[in-house]
Design an enzyme around this catalytic site. Sequence first.
Site, PDB file in Angstrom:
ATOM      1  N   ARG A 104      75.578 -26.040  27.728  1.00 54.28           N
ATOM      2  CA  ARG A 104      75.774 -27.275  28.470  1.00 54.28           C
ATOM      3  C   ARG A 104      76.042 -28.397  27.478  1.00 54.28           C
ATOM      4  O   ARG A 104      75.230 -28.608  26.573  1.00 54.28           O
ATOM      5  CB  ARG A 104      74.487 -27.531  29.259  1.00 54.28           C
ATOM      6  CG  ARG A 104      74.584 -28.536  30.334  1.00 54.28           C
ATOM      7  CD  ARG A 104      73.291 -28.572  31.117  1.00 54.28           C
ATOM      8  NE  ARG A 104      72.216 -29.237  30.400  1.00 54.28           N
ATOM      9  CZ  ARG A 104      71.273 -29.965  30.982  1.00 54.28           C
ATOM     10  NH1 ARG A 104      71.268 -30.104  32.291  1.00 54.28           N
ATOM     11  NH2 ARG A 104      70.326 -30.532  30.283  1.00 54.28           N
ATOM     12  N   THR A 108      78.010 -34.720  28.532  1.00 50.67           N
ATOM     13  CA  THR A 108      78.620 -34.679  29.872  1.00 50.67           C
ATOM     14  C   THR A 108      77.819 -33.808  30.843  1.00 50.67           C
ATOM     15  O   THR A 108      78.021 -33.884  32.056  1.00 50.67           O
ATOM     16  CB  THR A 108      80.042 -34.094  29.809  1.00 50.67           C
ATOM     17  OG1 THR A 108      79.941 -32.713  29.407  1.00 50.67           O
ATOM     18  CG2 THR A 108      80.905 -34.843  28.798  1.00 50.67           C
ATOM     19  N   ASP A 200      63.344 -28.031  26.419  1.00 50.83           N
ATOM     20  CA  ASP A 200      64.555 -27.222  26.221  1.00 50.83           C
ATOM     21  C   ASP A 200      64.146 -25.770  26.029  1.00 50.83           C
ATOM     22  O   ASP A 200      63.573 -25.394  25.005  1.00 50.83           O
ATOM     23  CB  ASP A 200      65.331 -27.732  25.004  1.00 50.83           C
ATOM     24  CG  ASP A 200      66.685 -27.046  24.900  1.00 50.83           C
ATOM     25  OD1 ASP A 200      66.709 -25.800  24.811  1.00 50.83           O
ATOM     26  OD2 ASP A 200      67.704 -27.733  24.925  1.00 50.83           O
ATOM     27  N   ASP A 203      65.495 -23.861  22.885  1.00 48.98           N
ATOM     28  CA  ASP A 203      64.866 -24.313  21.638  1.00 48.98           C
ATOM     29  C   ASP A 203      63.415 -23.834  21.543  1.00 48.98           C
ATOM     30  O   ASP A 203      62.949 -23.442  20.475  1.00 48.98           O
ATOM     31  CB  ASP A 203      64.922 -25.836  21.540  1.00 48.98           C
ATOM     32  CG  ASP A 203      66.326 -26.338  21.235  1.00 48.98           C
ATOM     33  OD1 ASP A 203      67.137 -25.542  20.724  1.00 48.98           O
ATOM     34  OD2 ASP A 203      66.612 -27.511  21.513  1.00 48.98           O
TER      35      ASP A 203
HETATM   36  O1  LIG Z   1      71.676 -26.330  35.327  1.00 43.87           O
HETATM   37  P1  LIG Z   1      72.326 -26.890  34.109  1.00 43.87           P
HETATM   38  O2  LIG Z   1      72.406 -28.385  34.158  1.00 43.87           O
HETATM   39  O3  LIG Z   1      73.641 -26.261  33.793  1.00 43.87           O
HETATM   40  O4  LIG Z   1      71.335 -26.625  32.891  1.00 43.87           O
HETATM   41  C1  LIG Z   1      70.678 -25.422  32.701  1.00 43.87           C
HETATM   42  C2  LIG Z   1      71.197 -24.694  31.506  1.00 43.87           C
HETATM   43  O5  LIG Z   1      70.822 -25.392  30.305  1.00 43.87           O
HETATM   44  C3  LIG Z   1      70.131 -24.493  29.436  1.00 43.87           C
HETATM   45  O6  LIG Z   1      70.980 -23.846  28.560  1.00 43.87           O
HETATM   46  P2  LIG Z   1      71.639 -24.586  27.294  1.00 43.87           P
HETATM   47  O7  LIG Z   1      72.958 -25.182  27.676  1.00 43.87           O
HETATM   48  O8  LIG Z   1      70.641 -25.506  26.695  1.00 43.87           O
HETATM   49  O9  LIG Z   1      71.965 -23.388  26.324  1.00 43.87           O
HETATM   50  P3  LIG Z   1      70.953 -22.480  25.473  1.00 43.87           P
HETATM   51  O10 LIG Z   1      70.391 -21.500  26.455  1.00 43.87           O
HETATM   52  O11 LIG Z   1      71.813 -21.867  24.458  1.00 43.87           O
HETATM   53  O12 LIG Z   1      69.900 -23.363  24.891  1.00 43.87           O
HETATM   54  C4  LIG Z   1      69.487 -23.528  30.394  1.00 43.87           C
HETATM   55  O13 LIG Z   1      69.065 -22.356  29.778  1.00 43.87           O
HETATM   56  C5  LIG Z   1      70.548 -23.328  31.441  1.00 43.87           C
HETATM   57  O14 LIG Z   1      71.504 -22.336  31.111  1.00 43.87           O
HETATM   58  O1  LIG Z   2      65.046 -29.196  31.398  1.00 47.02           O
HETATM   59  C1  LIG Z   2      66.002 -28.504  30.972  1.00 47.02           C
HETATM   60  C2  LIG Z   2      67.309 -28.640  31.487  1.00 47.02           C
HETATM   61  C3  LIG Z   2      68.290 -27.840  30.985  1.00 47.02           C
HETATM   62  N1  LIG Z   2      68.004 -26.962  30.001  1.00 47.02           N
HETATM   63  C4  LIG Z   2      66.758 -26.838  29.511  1.00 47.02           C
HETATM   64  O2  LIG Z   2      66.531 -26.003  28.614  1.00 47.02           O
HETATM   65  N2  LIG Z   2      65.794 -27.605  29.993  1.00 47.02           N
HETATM   66 MG   LIG Z   3      69.195 -25.117  25.426  1.00 41.07          MG
END
Ligand SMILES: O=P(O)(O)OC[C@H]1O[C@H](OP(=O)(O)OP(=O)(O)O)[C@H](O)[C@@H]1O
Ligand SMILES: O=c1cc[nH]c(=O)[nH]1
Ligand SMILES: [Mg+2]
Length: 209
Positions: A104, A108, A200, A203
């Site tokens: 994500r 944006t 997150d 993370d």
């Molecule tokens: O519903 P949304 O607004 O799309 O957000 C949720 C997404 O954000 C996070 O992933 P992230 O983009 O942080 O990637 P990662 O798993 O690599 O940390 C989470 O694991 C979801 O996939």
């Molecule tokens: O709260 C949140 C939203 C999106 N992705 C995450 O990992 N945490």
């Molecule tokens: Mg993430």
Amino acid sequence: MAKFTVLNHPLIQHKLTIIRNKDTGTKVFREVANEIAELMVYEITRDLAMEDITIETPMGSAVEKQLSGKKLAVVPILRAGLGMVDGVLKLIPAAKVGHIGMYRDEKTLQPHEYFVKLPPDIDQRQLFIVDPMLATGGSAIMAIDALKKRGATSMRLVVLVAAPEGVKAVQDAHPDVDIYAAGLDDRLNEDGYIVPGLGDAGDRLFGTK
Ligand SMILES: O=P(O)(O)OC[C@H]1O[C@H](OP(=O)(O)OP(=O)(O)O)[C@H](O)[C@@H]1O
Ligand SMILES: O=c1cc[nH]c(=O)[nH]1
Ligand SMILES: [Mg+2]
């Protein structure tokens, strides 16, 4: 309209509180996220189709139950979805695993797909899509789009924490995909993070912040 279900089992709720706590470190976060995924799958698979088969026990012939219907697959949305896969496979060890890479954009909040690798018979399987967080819903919607484009017809979305905005967005975009969560939270903050949430998820699972 797709169903949205919060799994209110006491063990699930207790463990969710552990991973919400900011003082929970990577090791315990990883272990407990998988434990919640395992418990969630136990609940979600209650309605799997069964059939009768005749077997021979050491005492003679018996008509007993076995799973029938579609084979299963688990599809983590990378990265954070990986933190739920082992828990699912503990209960369904023969399940195939497909991967969908999605990140994500931090500004944006738009999702971007960067990897898709799925079992070849994805159209024959019931899929459990796993991702700890359902925030705006953009990532889940794009992941489901990617699966449907490749022939998937039967899937459930399994998340640890959902925001109301994300639930509505997925239900509107994919009314055939039921959603299961361990917790439904209050809202998203101005940065698109779920509040109270757990921060997150990627993370915290991988120690990248
Ligand atoms: O519903 P949304 O607004 O799309 O957000 C949720 C997404 O954000 C996070 O992933 P992230 O983009 O942080 O990637 P990662 O798993 O690599 O940390 C989470 O694991 C979801 O996939
Ligand atoms: O709260 C949140 C939203 C999106 N992705 C995450 O990992 N945490
Ligand atoms: Mg993430």
